[in-house]
Design a protein around this motif. Structure first.
Motif, short mmCIF file in Angstrom:
data_model
loop_
_atom_site.label_atom_id
_atom_site.label_comp_id
_atom_site.label_asym_id
_atom_site.label_seq_id
_atom_site.Cartn_x
_atom_site.Cartn_y
_atom_site.Cartn_z
N ARG A 1 -3.23 0.96 7.33
CA ARG A 1 -2.76 0.06 6.27
C ARG A 1 -2.86 -1.39 6.72
O ARG A 1 -2.67 -1.70 7.89
CB ARG A 1 -1.30 0.39 5.91
CG ARG A 1 -1.12 1.78 5.29
CD ARG A 1 0.30 1.97 4.84
NE ARG A 1 1.23 2.05 5.97
CZ ARG A 1 1.55 3.17 6.61
NH1 ARG A 1 1.00 4.32 6.23
NH2 ARG A 1 2.41 3.16 7.61
N PRO A 2 -3.11 -2.28 5.77
CA PRO A 2 -3.13 -3.71 6.13
C PRO A 2 -1.71 -4.22 6.40
O PRO A 2 -0.72 -3.57 6.06
CB PRO A 2 -3.72 -4.36 4.88
CG PRO A 2 -3.41 -3.41 3.76
CD PRO A 2 -3.47 -2.04 4.36
N ASP A 3 -1.62 -5.36 7.01
CA ASP A 3 -0.31 -5.92 7.39
C ASP A 3 0.59 -6.16 6.18
O ASP A 3 1.82 -6.05 6.28
CB ASP A 3 -0.51 -7.24 8.14
CG ASP A 3 -1.16 -7.02 9.49
OD1 ASP A 3 -1.16 -5.86 9.96
OD2 ASP A 3 -1.70 -7.99 10.07
N ASP A 4 0.00 -6.48 5.02
CA ASP A 4 0.82 -6.81 3.86
C ASP A 4 1.11 -5.60 2.97
O ASP A 4 1.58 -5.74 1.84
CB ASP A 4 0.14 -7.90 3.04
CG ASP A 4 -1.25 -7.47 2.55
OD1 ASP A 4 -1.71 -6.38 2.98
OD2 ASP A 4 -1.87 -8.22 1.77
N HIS A 5 0.84 -4.39 3.47
CA HIS A 5 1.11 -3.17 2.68
C HIS A 5 2.62 -3.00 2.53
O HIS A 5 3.38 -3.28 3.47
CB HIS A 5 0.50 -1.95 3.39
CG HIS A 5 0.45 -0.73 2.52
ND1 HIS A 5 1.51 0.10 2.35
CD2 HIS A 5 -0.58 -0.23 1.79
CE1 HIS A 5 1.17 1.09 1.54
NE2 HIS A 5 -0.11 0.92 1.19
N PRO A 6 3.10 -2.52 1.36
CA PRO A 6 4.54 -2.34 1.16
C PRO A 6 5.20 -1.46 2.22
O PRO A 6 6.38 -1.64 2.54
CB PRO A 6 4.62 -1.69 -0.22
CG PRO A 6 3.38 -2.11 -0.91
CD PRO A 6 2.33 -2.24 0.13
N ASP A 7 4.43 -0.48 2.74
CA ASP A 7 4.99 0.40 3.77
C ASP A 7 4.80 -0.16 5.17
O ASP A 7 5.12 0.52 6.16
CB ASP A 7 4.32 1.79 3.70
CG ASP A 7 4.66 2.52 2.41
OD1 ASP A 7 5.72 2.21 1.83
OD2 ASP A 7 3.85 3.36 1.97
#
Length: 845
Positions: A88-94
């Motif tokens: 996941r990218p750094d700005d993913h909600p999780d």
């Protein structure tokens, strides 16, 4: 369903529509699952960083595009490479993270996909999904890497898995990866699947494996039938349309038997569609036209009935209850007017299928115990895998088979006069096959084939030697009917062309394989003719015609394939032709005759001579080289203009000019039996027109006869015979004398009688000369009969293995006298003293 029941669609449309619907649903589900996995774990990538897709293989009916209305879909998930997802990218909600190795990534995706399609909801389900055909079944990983699959199939792959993988087909489309890379992965998968399923040799071991498999399936079907009997019995027989006698599975087994045995040699047999395979078997005369029609009719009947059972039950059922009510309901759904009519249809189709199946799968081994083969618990193979396997003693190992074969040989030879020689020959043949277990399996599974081998071997030493050199021809003895049928050369040419086209290696023609295909095809067809010959079904003349036609097919196929493999071609189709001389030109070819050929072109391109010279060399190599599959022909190219000193390929105008201005008389003699046999038909037509013009040139009779007699003397001196016996071919008053007389008559009189230029054969031309009054008709008929008897006896001697065609000095006295008498008449204008060829040509120059 509505189109099916309303009679608006045929079986092909029904099966294809359901299969295409399954693929659409599967791909929509795969896209959805990929999107979900990318959202949580990022894009799946190889170790090289490129995106990668799961490869979803459809097995069974989905793979063959033959799904029923209520079929499961059998899937295997494969992973072409290692790697991991992006995460996941750094700005993913999780939050960041979530990277997975590809095994875990696609295992989760695959399970989600199976649930999406197969789990029941208030709206029902899409398709039931079965993953148990993967390596190691339920105990194996849900997703299998290519490396693991290949290792498993090589080390542990069982015969039932070969059967299951026949129909295997990639059914998903690229979502994550580039299309080119996805197609590359698909091709790599085929390089794993094909060698496992389709062996490069004729695999007669497959028969025992399929027979065992069928027996196990039949036993399982009987157990199920007994369990159902209490609730499904009735006025009629309870019928399992899939696994019962004469049902769908037995029809499929008939096609798959030939696929597993021959599919590696014949790529056309690798089709995944049952009816396509049956059609090909009909075209190859593996089954008769009547059998083909009966099998197709039965298959369509059973599949239509199967669909209606599943429409009625809304479940994956294949069993028709025995109650009169159930029969009547299905009869009406099938468009029949009564339960009795349905019953009679069922019995009729069974009565057609069962004898064909038993003919192909029978085992005739009287007095020999069959050791139990591996025991398996089968659960509807093709839609679920065996749950257990226990290896036990086998009857098909090499030592056991050899022992049984030696026992059969001892029994067989008792019926023949020269039993010791025949037993020795059969044992030598079998010993030579010790390392070729498939051929031992052929004799073991088809005992009548060994009896046919013994018959051929007892009749002809040459045939015995041929079988030992080319064991692949033993396959031709399997079916007596195919041996008795006249071969269709046009059909053979089409099949050969297709096989050669399919022989590819990394997208390029596989030259080594193509050369082997040519040899295997020729050996098989020649052996068929040999058996017909030994059975007295062919005269020497008819045999020569067929051998010559077969050689034409092989030369044409070689030319086509060699041209495609020739570098720097300057045009799509070559303006190039092969001209046959000698035995092939006169359609008098024998089993081991050399081919006298010349090559012509009619191409004004600056590159033509160079390119066609390379093509001619390639053709010569392809025809004459000895490969693992043997050799085709010995080639002689010395009849071209200027012989060995001349160009390998001659342009057509140059050839005509040479023949008109510079050729010796003996070259015109050779031209009397020359004909176009392969390549550009326009060149062939132009050659024939020029040939006739050259033969019809007026010639001075005395000079002509002197030169022909000088050539005959040179030939006679070149074949000395100190044995004291009469050589049917080379001695005075033998076959060559007859041929020289015919050539002399053609060259002397064809300017006045154009019909003499026809390439009709020596016997027909002699008869024609008598009819035209050029020689006495009675003498012509006697010599024609003498020539026929000479050829027939020469042929028998060769079949017996004789190295020369020599007989007792007083043999054929009447025939030799007839030839000698006509010789005096034909050459009555020759000078008393015949000069040598060098003296004649020296004076002429």
């Amino acid at each position: 369903m509505a189109r099916d029941l309303g009679g608006l669609s045929d079986l092909h449309e029904n099966l294809q529509s359901i299969s295409e619907l399954a693929e659409i649903c599967l791909n929509l589900g795969y896209q959805h699952c990929c999107k979900a996995m990318v959202s949580r774990h990022g894009v799946a990538r190889r170790t090289t960083g490129e995106p990668v897709d799961l490869l979803i293989v459809g097995m069974g009916k989905l793979g063959g595009g033959e799904l029923n209305a209520s079929s499961d879909i059998d899937l295997i998930y494969l992973l072409p490479d290692e790697g991991q997802s992006d995460g996941r990218p750094d700005d993913h909600p999780d939050g960041p993270g979530g990277a997975l190795d590809l095994q875990t990534y696609f295992t989760r995706l695959g399970r989600r996909l199976a649930g999406l399609l197969g789990e029941s909801t208030a709206d029902g389900l899409v398709f039931r999904v079965d993953l148990r055909l993967r390596p190691h079944g339920d105990s194996g990983p849900v997703v299998c890497s290519f490396d693991m699959l290949e290792n498993y199939l090589v080390r542990y792959g069982r015969e039932w898995e070969r059967y299951a993988w026949i129909k295997a087909r990639l059914v998903n489309q690229a979502v994550l990866s580039e299309q080119d890379q996805f197609e590359k992965d698909a091709r790599l998968l085929e390089t794993i699947r094909r060698p496992f399923v389709f062996r490069r040799y004729l695999d007669f071991n497959a028969l025992a494996a399929l027979r065992d498999l069928h027996g196990q399936i039949r036993e399982e079907a009987q157990r199920r039938s007994q369990r159902r009997e209490a609730r499904m019995a009735g006025d009629y027989e309870m019928v399992d349309v899939k696994l019962g006698p004469g049902g769908i599975r037995e029809i499929e087994f008939i096609g798959q038997l030939f696929q597993l045995i021959r599919g590696g040699r014949d790529p056309a047999l690798q089709s995944r569609v049952c009816l396509e395979v049956l059609k090909l078997l009909r075209d190859q005369a593996r089954i008769s036209e009547q059998e083909y029609l009966e099998l197709c009719a039965a298959y369509e009947f059973w599949r239509r009935l199967e669909h209606r059972l599943q429409y009625e039950e809304d479940a994956q059922t294949h069993v028709l209850s025995g109650s009169a009510k159930a029969y009547l309901k299905m009869a009406q759904a099938m468009g029949l007017d009564s339960a009795e009519a349905l019953y009679l249809n069922i019995e009729a189709h069974r009565s057609h299928v069962i004898p064909i199946f038993e003919r192909l799968f029978r085992k005739e081994a009287p007095g020999l115990e069959k050791i139990a083969s591996e025991t398996k618990e089968i659960d509807d193979l093709g839609e679920s895998a065996p749950k257990s396997e226990t290896p036990t003693a086998r009857a098909n190992d090499a030592d056991s088979r050899l022992e049984r074969l030696r026992m059969r040989i001892k029994a067989i030879v008792k019926e023949h006069t020269d039993a010791q020689r025949l037993e020795r020959g059969l044992n030598e043949l079998v010993d030579g096959l010790r390392r070729r277990s498939s051929y031992l399996a052929l004799f073991d599974e088809y005992p009548e084939t060994l009896e046919r081998v013994a018959k051929v071997m007892a009749t002809s030493s040459w045939a015995a030697s041929y079988m030992q050199r080319h064991p692949i021809v033993l396959d031709e003895l399997l079916d007596r009917r195919g041996l008795d049928e006249a071969g269709d050369l046009d059909r053979l040419a089409g099949q050969l062309h297709a096989s050669l086209e399919d022989a590819q290696l990394h997208g390029e023609p596989d030259v080594e394989r193509q050369m082997d295909i040519l040899r295997e095809t020729h050996h098989g067809q020649l052996f068929r003719l040999l058996v017909q010959d030994l059975d007295g079904l062919l005269s020497v003349e008819h045999l020569s015609d067929r051998l010559s036609g077969l050689a034409d097919v092989m030369i044409d196929a070689t030319l086509r394939s060699a041209w495609k493999a020739t570098p720097r071609r300057h045009r799509q189709d070559p303006q190039f032709a092969v001209i046959a001389y000698g035995k092939l030109g006169g359609k008098e070819l024998g089993y081991a005759s050399d081919l006298d050929l010349i090559f012509l072109h009619n191409d004004a391109d600056d590159m033509a001579q160079e390119v066609y010279a390379r093509l001619a060399k390639r053709i010569n190599v392809w025809l004459s080289t000895n490969t693992a599959a043997g050799s085709l022909f010995e080639i002689d190219l010395r009849l071209r203009p200027n012989g060995n000193a001349g160009l390998l390929v001659t342009d057509l105008p140059g050839f005509i000019d040479y023949q008109k201005k510079h050729a010796w008389i003996w070259e015109h003699q050779a031209l009397t039996r020359a004909r176009f046999c392969a390549g550009d038909a326009a060149i062939g037509q132009a050659f024939e027109q020029a040939r006739i013009q050259i033969l019809r040139q007026p010639r001075q009779a005395q000079a002509l006869q002197e030169e022909i007699l000088a050539m005959r003397r040179r030939m006679h001196d070149g074949h000395p015979n100190p044995s004291g016996e009469f050589d049917l071919k080379h001695d005075r008053a033998g076959m060559v004398d007859v041929e020289f007389m015919v050539q002399a008559l053609v060259l002397e009189y064809s300017h006045a009688h154009a019909e003499l230029t026809g390439n009709l054969g020596n016997i027909a031309l002699l008869t024609m000369a008598g009819r035209l009054g050029l020689i006495e008709p009675e003498k012509a008929e006697k010599v024609a009969e003498a020539y026929r008897r000479f050829r027939r006896h020469q042929h028998r001697l060769r079949l017996a293995g004789a190295s020369s065609a020599r007989v007792a000095p007083d043999a054929f006295e009447v025939d030799r006298q007839a030839v000698g008498d006509l010789w005096q008449d034909v050459f009555d204008k020759a000078p008393d003293v015949i000069r040598s060829l060098s003296e004649i040509r020296g004076k002429a120059s």
